[in-house]
Structure formats: structure tokens, C-alpha cells
Design a protein around this motif. Structure first.
Motif, PDB file in Angstrom:
ATOM      1  N   LEU A 472       0.709  -1.255  -0.116  1.00 51.09           N
ATOM      2  CA  LEU A 472      -0.136   0.193  -0.162  1.00 51.09           C
ATOM      3  C   LEU A 472       0.949   1.170  -0.151  1.00 51.09           C
ATOM      4  CD1 LEU A 472      -2.975  -1.229   2.145  1.00 51.09           C
ATOM      5  CD2 LEU A 472      -3.213  -0.789   0.371  1.00 51.09           C
ATOM      6  N   SER A 473       0.757   2.201  -0.301  1.00 52.32           N
ATOM      7  CA  SER A 473       1.330   3.710  -0.536  1.00 52.32           C
ATOM      8  C   SER A 473       1.056   4.645   0.047  1.00 52.32           C
ATOM      9  CB  SER A 473       0.855   4.271  -2.109  1.00 52.32           C
ATOM     10  OG  SER A 473      -0.753   4.820  -1.711  1.00 52.32           O
ATOM     11  N   GLY A 474      -0.007   3.621   1.056  1.00 47.81           N
ATOM     12  CA  GLY A 474      -0.296   5.098   2.536  1.00 47.81           C
ATOM     13  C   GLY A 474      -0.982   6.101   2.135  1.00 47.81           C
ATOM     14  N   GLN A 475      -1.560   6.327   1.103  1.00 47.28           N
ATOM     15  CA  GLN A 475      -2.675   7.123   0.251  1.00 47.28           C
ATOM     16  C   GLN A 475      -4.071   6.026   1.162  1.00 47.28           C
ATOM     17  OE1 GLN A 475      -4.025   5.312  -3.383  1.00 47.28           O
ATOM     18  NE2 GLN A 475      -4.913   8.146  -3.780  1.00 47.28           N
ATOM     19  N   ASN A 476      -5.006   7.413   1.261  1.00 44.25           N
ATOM     20  CA  ASN A 476      -6.234   7.115   1.763  1.00 44.25           C
ATOM     21  C   ASN A 476      -6.985   6.164   0.140  1.00 44.25           C
ATOM     22  OD1 ASN A 476      -8.927   6.381   3.252  1.00 44.25           O
ATOM     23  ND2 ASN A 476      -9.278   8.484   3.085  1.00 44.25           N
ATOM     24  N   VAL A 477      -7.375   5.513   0.330  1.00 49.12           N
ATOM     25  CA  VAL A 477      -8.265   4.964  -0.922  1.00 49.12           C
ATOM     26  C   VAL A 477      -9.919   4.623  -0.805  1.00 49.12           C
ATOM     27  CG1 VAL A 477      -8.729   2.640  -2.928  1.00 49.12           C
ATOM     28  CG2 VAL A 477      -6.490   2.925  -1.752  1.00 49.12           C
ATOM     29  N   ARG A 478     -10.232   5.800  -1.751  1.00 49.55           N
ATOM     30  CA  ARG A 478     -11.898   5.704  -1.628  1.00 49.55           C
ATOM     31  C   ARG A 478     -12.727   5.250  -3.049  1.00 49.55           C
ATOM     32  NH1 ARG A 478     -15.146  10.991  -0.566  1.00 49.55           N
ATOM     33  NH2 ARG A 478     -16.500  10.134   0.496  1.00 49.55           N
ATOM     34  N   ARG A 479     -13.685   4.215  -2.848  1.00 46.67           N
ATOM     35  CA  ARG A 479     -13.819   3.894  -4.056  1.00 46.67           C
ATOM     36  C   ARG A 479     -15.369   4.545  -4.945  1.00 46.67           C
ATOM     37  NH1 ARG A 479     -15.838  -0.543   0.019  1.00 46.67           N
ATOM     38  NH2 ARG A 479     -14.805  -2.389   0.348  1.00 46.67           N
ATOM     39  N   LEU A 480     -14.802   4.696  -6.048  1.00 45.98           N
ATOM     40  CA  LEU A 480     -15.384   5.748  -7.171  1.00 45.98           C
ATOM     41  C   LEU A 480     -16.095   5.194  -7.684  1.00 45.98           C
ATOM     42  CD1 LEU A 480     -15.393   8.845  -8.025  1.00 45.98           C
ATOM     43  CD2 LEU A 480     -13.551   7.799  -8.836  1.00 45.98           C
ATOM     44  N   TYR A 481     -17.482   5.299  -7.976  1.00 54.89           N
ATOM     45  CA  TYR A 481     -18.703   4.345  -8.726  1.00 54.89           C
ATOM     46  C   TYR A 481     -18.479   5.617 -10.156  1.00 54.89           C
ATOM     47  CZ  TYR A 481     -21.351   1.585  -5.741  1.00 54.89           C
ATOM     48  OH  TYR A 481     -21.855   0.706  -5.086  1.00 54.89           O
ATOM     49  N   THR A 482     -17.852   4.651 -11.160  1.00 52.06           N
ATOM     50  CA  THR A 482     -18.211   5.387 -12.855  1.00 52.06           C
ATOM     51  C   THR A 482     -18.617   4.193 -13.092  1.00 52.06           C
ATOM     52  OG1 THR A 482     -16.027   5.103 -13.454  1.00 52.06           O
ATOM     53  CG2 THR A 482     -15.729   7.193 -12.125  1.00 52.06           C
ATOM     54  N   LEU A 483     -18.603   4.279 -14.566  1.00 54.61           N
ATOM     55  CA  LEU A 483     -19.061   3.227 -15.222  1.00 54.61           C
ATOM     56  C   LEU A 483     -18.634   1.886 -14.638  1.00 54.61           C
ATOM     57  CD1 LEU A 483     -19.308   4.439 -19.291  1.00 54.61           C
ATOM     58  CD2 LEU A 483     -21.236   3.775 -17.530  1.00 54.61           C
ATOM     59  N   ILE A 484     -17.120   1.467 -14.085  1.00 55.67           N
ATOM     60  CA  ILE A 484     -16.753   0.730 -13.360  1.00 55.67           C
ATOM     61  C   ILE A 484     -16.086   1.098 -12.061  1.00 55.67           C
ATOM     62  CG2 ILE A 484     -16.560  -0.798 -15.115  1.00 55.67           C
ATOM     63  CD1 ILE A 484     -13.308   0.583 -14.327  1.00 55.67           C
ATOM     64  N   LEU A 485     -15.620   0.270 -11.481  1.00 60.19           N
ATOM     65  CA  LEU A 485     -15.173   0.491  -9.872  1.00 60.19           C
ATOM     66  C   LEU A 485     -14.233   1.273  -9.535  1.00 60.19           C
ATOM     67  CD1 LEU A 485     -16.681   1.012  -7.140  1.00 60.19           C
ATOM     68  CD2 LEU A 485     -15.650  -1.388  -6.794  1.00 60.19           C
ATOM     69  N   ARG A 486     -14.015   2.490  -9.269  1.00 61.09           N
ATOM     70  CA  ARG A 486     -12.481   2.754 -10.027  1.00 61.09           C
ATOM     71  C   ARG A 486     -11.975   3.249  -8.279  1.00 61.09           C
ATOM     72  NH1 ARG A 486     -10.504   4.406 -14.401  1.00 61.09           N
ATOM     73  NH2 ARG A 486     -12.167   3.237 -16.250  1.00 61.09           N
ATOM     74  N   ALA A 487     -10.892   3.991  -7.874  1.00 58.51           N
ATOM     75  CA  ALA A 487     -10.634   4.955  -7.101  1.00 58.51           C
ATOM     76  C   ALA A 487     -10.480   5.971  -7.124  1.00 58.51           C
ATOM     77  CB  ALA A 487      -9.065   3.709  -6.223  1.00 58.51           C
ATOM     78  N   GLU A 488     -11.090   6.905  -6.840  1.00 55.13           N
ATOM     79  CA  GLU A 488     -11.240   8.777  -5.975  1.00 55.13           C
ATOM     80  C   GLU A 488      -9.637   8.956  -6.196  1.00 55.13           C
ATOM     81  OE1 GLU A 488     -13.767  10.984  -4.513  1.00 55.13           O
ATOM     82  OE2 GLU A 488     -12.494  10.932  -2.560  1.00 55.13           O
ATOM     83  N   GLY A 489      -8.502   9.533  -7.279  1.00 52.97           N
ATOM     84  CA  GLY A 489      -7.585  10.001  -7.608  1.00 52.97           C
ATOM     85  C   GLY A 489      -6.720   8.842  -7.874  1.00 52.97           C
ATOM     86  N   GLY A 490      -7.467   7.080  -8.143  1.00 58.37           N
ATOM     87  CA  GLY A 490      -6.407   6.657  -8.570  1.00 58.37           C
ATOM     88  C   GLY A 490      -5.788   5.328  -8.056  1.00 58.37           C
ATOM     89  N   LEU A 491      -5.583   4.169  -8.020  1.00 55.74           N
ATOM     90  CA  LEU A 491      -5.486   3.263  -6.899  1.00 55.74           C
ATOM     91  C   LEU A 491      -4.075   2.928  -7.337  1.00 55.74           C
ATOM     92  CD1 LEU A 491      -6.541   1.843  -5.449  1.00 55.74           C
ATOM     93  CD2 LEU A 491      -6.488  -0.591  -6.701  1.00 55.74           C
ATOM     94  N   LEU A 492      -3.177   3.834  -6.310  1.00 58.15           N
ATOM     95  CA  LEU A 492      -1.596   3.875  -5.825  1.00 58.15           C
ATOM     96  C   LEU A 492      -1.107   2.636  -5.103  1.00 58.15           C
ATOM     97  CD1 LEU A 492      -1.139   8.240  -5.652  1.00 58.15           C
ATOM     98  CD2 LEU A 492      -1.346   6.238  -7.608  1.00 58.15           C
ATOM     99  N   LEU A 493       0.289   1.806  -5.944  1.00 55.50           N
ATOM    100  CA  LEU A 493       0.600   0.991  -5.057  1.00 55.50           C
ATOM    101  C   LEU A 493       1.873   1.013  -5.160  1.00 55.50           C
ATOM    102  CD1 LEU A 493      -1.572  -2.154  -5.651  1.00 55.50           C
ATOM    103  CD2 LEU A 493      -1.964  -0.621  -4.113  1.00 55.50           C
ATOM    104  N   ASP A 494       2.444   0.701  -4.159  1.00 59.23           N
ATOM    105  CA  ASP A 494       4.063   0.313  -4.562  1.00 59.23           C
ATOM    106  C   ASP A 494       4.621  -0.435  -4.876  1.00 59.23           C
ATOM    107  OD1 ASP A 494       4.295   2.995  -3.786  1.00 59.23           O
ATOM    108  OD2 ASP A 494       4.765   2.742  -1.756  1.00 59.23           O
ATOM    109  N   ILE A 495       5.866  -0.190  -5.836  1.00 56.16           N
ATOM    110  CA  ILE A 495       6.073  -1.884  -6.599  1.00 56.16           C
ATOM    111  C   ILE A 495       7.448  -2.196  -6.035  1.00 56.16           C
ATOM    112  CG2 ILE A 495       4.171  -2.493  -8.171  1.00 56.16           C
ATOM    113  CD1 ILE A 495       6.818  -1.761 -10.069  1.00 56.16           C
ATOM    114  N   GLU A 496       7.760  -3.120  -5.839  1.00 54.71           N
ATOM    115  CA  GLU A 496       8.979  -3.677  -5.574  1.00 54.71           C
ATOM    116  C   GLU A 496       9.885  -4.660  -6.690  1.00 54.71           C
ATOM    117  OE1 GLU A 496      11.857  -4.880  -1.780  1.00 54.71           O
ATOM    118  OE2 GLU A 496       9.853  -5.039  -1.839  1.00 54.71           O
TER     119      GLU A 496
END
Ligand code: HEM
Length: 507
Positions: A472-496
């Protein structure tokens, strides 16, 4: 529309009559009071509030409830498998996809499978079912591997350049678009590497449809086509339609030269005969090679791309989010994948491997429950529809079958907000209604692409966990209803990057 517009305003400003719909949206209600003339106040459905609104509705009304949008529209919202079942099983001849929700997509997607009704839909579904035959899907697994490899190569470059935080939706929707265009149209768009007018137009259309949905004055065609957004929509449509017509035309000419026939479309089960892809199935009907005009009669083939790429991207993104939030499940999936690939020379996931990822599949299903890409279906029926408890939904009523609500119904799913893949352990699933878990809908109008989507999701998740750790990036994830289910402001994850014990380089 003008009357409706005014009535909706009245409903919104009268908090007593709107207590159900706006209980959870009081923030917006305050906003409306302070900005009475702002047209934004008429955002009937506030996308980011809607998921918590539905949660609240489900907790209060375990089966169904109704909404009034002004005095004209009465919507019934259903959240229970026993209520969903008779509606989902109703025959196509009495089921209509209502115009309030689906009509706005028609100028873009035409009268295809997704949006058509009755006999037209039945004919169309019969024509397309062979395109999703397992013998065709098997061949797509190579494409899924390859598109995922391209995405991972890009991720490695980004990590090397110091960028380890990525918006999963951005990344994965390009990957699923890439693979879908290769599978359905045999077209290598290279969209993961470079931008194109056509790809930009698809994005533009998805965004504009949602904007229009949330802005009732623009439901009125006369006004919409004169607005700046309407003109942008028209322009993007003509880019997309021109593009597909061109691809179909080229493929048709090729088939004409090859003298192809329908018998070449689908290989016999168990044999390795020539397999043609989706566009060929569409072109080669039993009456011979269809003309471009006949293809268009079946609707713009673009709708398969639309129905398929964003939904699958949402599905994959939320699985990675849930696994990032639950590292112990992530590790368990990784162990399963590592032991599957152990001793192999390449990292390619093959068709037969897909059934050998039971825990990963449970994690995918649990994610589709908690974060279903398609949150609701909307239907009207040409007959009164009986539902349990001796009740009836009058004919013509807009029925919103809430996939999200059903998946979050605590009567069916104890602690519905908890991500627990063990719910899908075959032992625990016994006795659960088949209409309790419906990410791909159910009944005659279920998702034609569900096996395609499940295969692609398993390949993408397996290869991603094999090569990367996600957190998790630490950013608060809020579900966003559009035509499909997204996350408000994008779904940021850290990758390694993660180096497995086996071969690290993609094939
Ligand atoms: C995780 C990915 C996916 C999810 C969650 C999903 C979900 C759904 C749902 C809920 C429906 C019913 C919509 C309605 O009745 O209004 C549907 C229909 C449909 N889906 Fe999917 N879908 C996915 C992937 C795909 C893919 C990959 C394709 C094509 C390649 C596809 C093509 C379609 C089509 C053509 C329909 C209309 C079927 C009909 O009405 O007969 N979907 N999908």
C-alpha cells in the motif's frame, strides 16, 4: 426533461422527501444549499459517496428499497440473491435494458450484444457464443502472457528511474486494452508503449459517458449535442468508428482472398485445427462472409473492447490492492505460483496451469466480491415481476440489481467489509445461493466474456506476484462509482521487483 430537471431539484431541496437517497450524501446536500444555482447540485449520484450510501442502504434494507427521482422515475434497488434470482433468470423476451442508464452509451456502442434486447439480442448472442469457446480462449493465454510481459518491462524501467509508486488503473487498463485488441481484432496497437489518437478517443468516450450520466440536463440529446462535451463525444466516436471499420475491412479482404469459411472458425474440441479469432467469428456467419453493413447491424464491435478492457483492468487492480493490504495472502499466492513454475525453463503461464492456482483464484473471487468492477445492472420488464414475500415489481419499473449491495449484504456475507479469500473455499461455498456472488451477472444475459476475463486475471496476477511485491502507498483509497468501480484519485500502489528462485526473465 425540463420538468424532470425541476422536479429533481425540488426533491433534492426537500430533505424530508429525499431522506433515503441523500442520507449519506448530506455533505453534497449542504453544498447544494450553498450553491443553489450551480448545475453541479444536480449530480444525482455522487460517485464517491455512492458506495458508502449503498452500504448504508443494505444495512437498513436487507432485500430491497425504492428511490424516487423526481415524481417520474421510481427505481427499485435489489440487494438479495432471492430477489435477484427471478429477475436475472427472466427470459430475454421480457427483459429490457433501460434507456436511462444504458441509452447514453448507444451513440458510441450501437445496437450490439451489450445494449440490444429481445430477438435481436438472441440472434446476436447465438452468433457470438462460438467466439468465446474454450478452444479459442486457450490461444489467448499466450497473448495475456505477452501483454503482461510488456507491462512488467515498463515497470522495471520505471523502478530503475526511481518511480516505484504506480497508478494500477493506468497501467493495467493499457495492458488489458493491448491484449483485447490483439485477441479480438488481431491488432497490435502498441498502446502500452505509445499513445495513439484511437486510444485517446476510447478514454475520452468512457469519461464523457460518465460525465453525461451525472449531469441530467445533458441527458437531453438536443442540449447535449450542442454542448462542448457533446461535440467532443461526437468527434471521439467518429475516430473510434473509423478505426474499427478500417480493421474489419482489412480483415474481410484478407479472408476473401483466403476463401475462408465458417468451418474454420472454431476448432473441434480436443483437436489442434486452425483457430481463427473473434473478428473472424463475427465476419464469417453461417451465410458466408458478412458485409461491413451487416456487421454494423450487429452493433459496433468496439463494444466488446469496451465491455472487456476496463472491467478486467478494474478487477486486476483491486486484486493487487487487496493483496497489498494483506501481505500474508500475497505471500501464500506467491508460494503457490512459485511452486507451479518451479523447474520450468520459462515463466509463461499456460492454459492448463489456470486450474492449478486454487488459492490465487480464491483471492481473485474474494476481490471481485468486495470490489465488483460492474457495481449494478439496470433492467425494465415488460411484465409484472413477482419477487419473494408475495410482492411484485410493476412492469416498466427500473430495477437496479445491485451487485455491490448483494456482495456487501451481511445476511449473506458475515463481516462483508473483511477481505477473506477463505469464503471461496469449496467447503464453505456449499449451500450458498448462486445469485449471491454475481460479478459477471447471471442468467441468460450474463457476461459472455467471463472465462476470458478470469483467464486474463489469473495470468496477470500470477506473473505480477512472481516478479513484484506490491504494498500500500499509504494513500487513503476511496471507492469511486463510475461506469466501473475505480478509486478516487487513482489506485496507487508501491511496487518492488522480486527475484524468484526460477528464471527471472520473461519469455
Ligand atoms: C472482470 C471482468 C468483467 C466483468 C466484471 C464483467 C461483468 C459483466 C457484467 C456484470 C455484465 C452484465 C451487464 C448487464 O447486463 O448490464 C457483462 C456483460 C457483458 N460482458 Fe462482461 N465483464 C468482464 C469482462 C468482459 C470481457 C473480457 C468481455 C469481452 C471480451 C466482456 C463482454 C461482455 C459482453 C459482450 C456483455 C453483454 C452480454 C449480453 O448482454 O449478452 N466482458 N459483463
Amino acid at each position: 426533461h425540463i420538468v424532470h430537471f425541476l422536479c429533481v431539484s425540488i426533491t433534492l431541496f426537500n430533505s424530508n422527501s429525499s431522506n433515503i437517497l441523500y442520507e449519506d450524501c448530506l455533505i453534497d446536500f449542504n453544498f447544494m444549499v450553498h450553491n443553489p444555482w450551480s448545475l453541479d447540485v444536480l449530480l444525482l449520484i455522487c460517485p464517491s459517496c455512492l458506495s458508502s450510501l449503498v452500504n448504508q442502504l443494505v444495512q437498513t434494507y436487507k432485500h430491497s428499497c425504492s428511490w424516487f427521482l423526481g415524481p417520474f422515475y421510481c427505481l427499485v434497488r435489489l440487494f438479495h440473491p432471492d430477489y435477484n434470482k427471478p429477475l436475472l433468470l427472466a427470459s430475454a423476451s421480457i427483459t429490457v435494458k433501460d434507456e436511462l442508464f444504458y441509452g447514453l452509451m448507444r451513440p458510441w456502442l450501437g445496437q450490439g450484444l451489450l445494449l440490444s434486447n429481445g430477438e435481436r439480442w438472441s440472434r446476436h448472442r447465438r452468433l457470438l457464443t462460438p467466439a468465446f469457446h474454450f478452444d479459442i480462449l486457450k490461444n489467448y493465454v499466450v497473448v495475456f502472457n505477452h501483454s503482461t510481459d510488456i507491462m512488467h518491462a515498463k515497470w522495471r524501467r520505471l523502478v530503475a528511474a526511481g518511480q516505484k509508486r504506480l497508478d494500477m488503473f493506468d497501467q493495467i487498463s493499457l495492458m488489458t486494452l493491448d491484449s483485447l485488441l490483439k485477441c479480438t481484432f488481431s491488432y497490435d496497437s502498441q498502446c502500452q508503449e505509445k499513445s495513439s489518437e484511437y486510444i485517446t478517443a476510447i478514454y475520452e468516450l468512457s469519461t464523457l459517458v460518465v460525465k453525461r450520466q451525472h449531469y441530467p440536463p445533458h441527458h437531453w440529446d438536443w442540449l447535449y449535442w450542442r454542448s462542448a462535451n457533446g461535440q467532443r463525444f461526437r468527434k471521439a466516436c467518429s475516430v473510434v468508428h473509423g478505426f474499427t471499420t478500417d480493421i474489419i475491412q482489412k480483415r474481410r479482404t484478407q479472408l476473401l482472398h483466403q476463401g475462408a469459411t465458417k468451418s474454420q472458425c472454431v476448432s473441434e474440441p480436443g483437436t489442434r485445427k486452425k483457430v481463427t479469432d473473434f473478428i473472424d467469428v463475427l465476419l464469417l456467419s453461417k451465410v458466408g462472409l458478412l458485409s461491413i453493413q451487416s456487421i454494423q447491424k450487429y452493433g459496433n464491435p468496439m463494444q466488446y473492447v469496451f465491455s472487456g478492457h476496463d472491467t478486467t483492468a478494474s478487477g486486476i487492480s483491486w486484486v493487487l490492492y487487496n493483496l497489498a493490504a494483506h501481505p500474508k495472502y500475497q505471500e501464500r499466492c506467491r508460494d503457490e505460483i512459485d511452486s507451479l513454475l518451479k523447474g520450468r525453463e520459462t515463466e509463461e503461464i499456460q492454459w492448463d496451469d489456470l486450474t492449478n492456482l486454487p488459492f490465487t483464484t480464491m483471492c481473485i473471487k474474494e476481490s471481485l466480491r468486495l470490489h465488483p468492477p460492474v457495481v449494478a445492472l439496470s433492467r425494465q420488464y415488460t411484465k409484472d415481476m413477482p419477487v419473494p414475500g408475495g410482492r411484485t415489481i410493476p412492469k416498466g419499473t427500473i430495477s437496479l440489481l445491485s451487485i455491490y449491495g448483494t456482495h456487501h449484504n451481511s445476511e449473506i456475507w458475515p463481516n462483508p467489509e473483511v477481505y477473506d479469500p477463505m469464503r471461496f473455499d469449496p467447503e464453505k461455498s456449499k449451500g450458498r445461493s448462486s445469485y449471491a456472488f454475481i460479478p459477471f451477472s447471471a442468467g441468460p444475459r450474463n457476461c459472455i466474456g467471463q472465462n476470458f476475463a478470469m483467464a486474463e486475471m489469473r495470468v496477470a496476477i500470477a506473473l505480477t506476484l512472481r516478479r513484484f511485491r506490491v504494498s500500500l502507498s499509504g494513500q487513503n483509497v476511496r471507492r469511486l462509482y463510475t461506469l466501473i468501480l475505480r478509486a478516487e484519485g487513482g489506485l496507487l500502489l508501491d511496487i518492488e521487483p522480486h527475484n524468484p528462485t526460477g528464471p527471472a526473465t520473461p519469455t
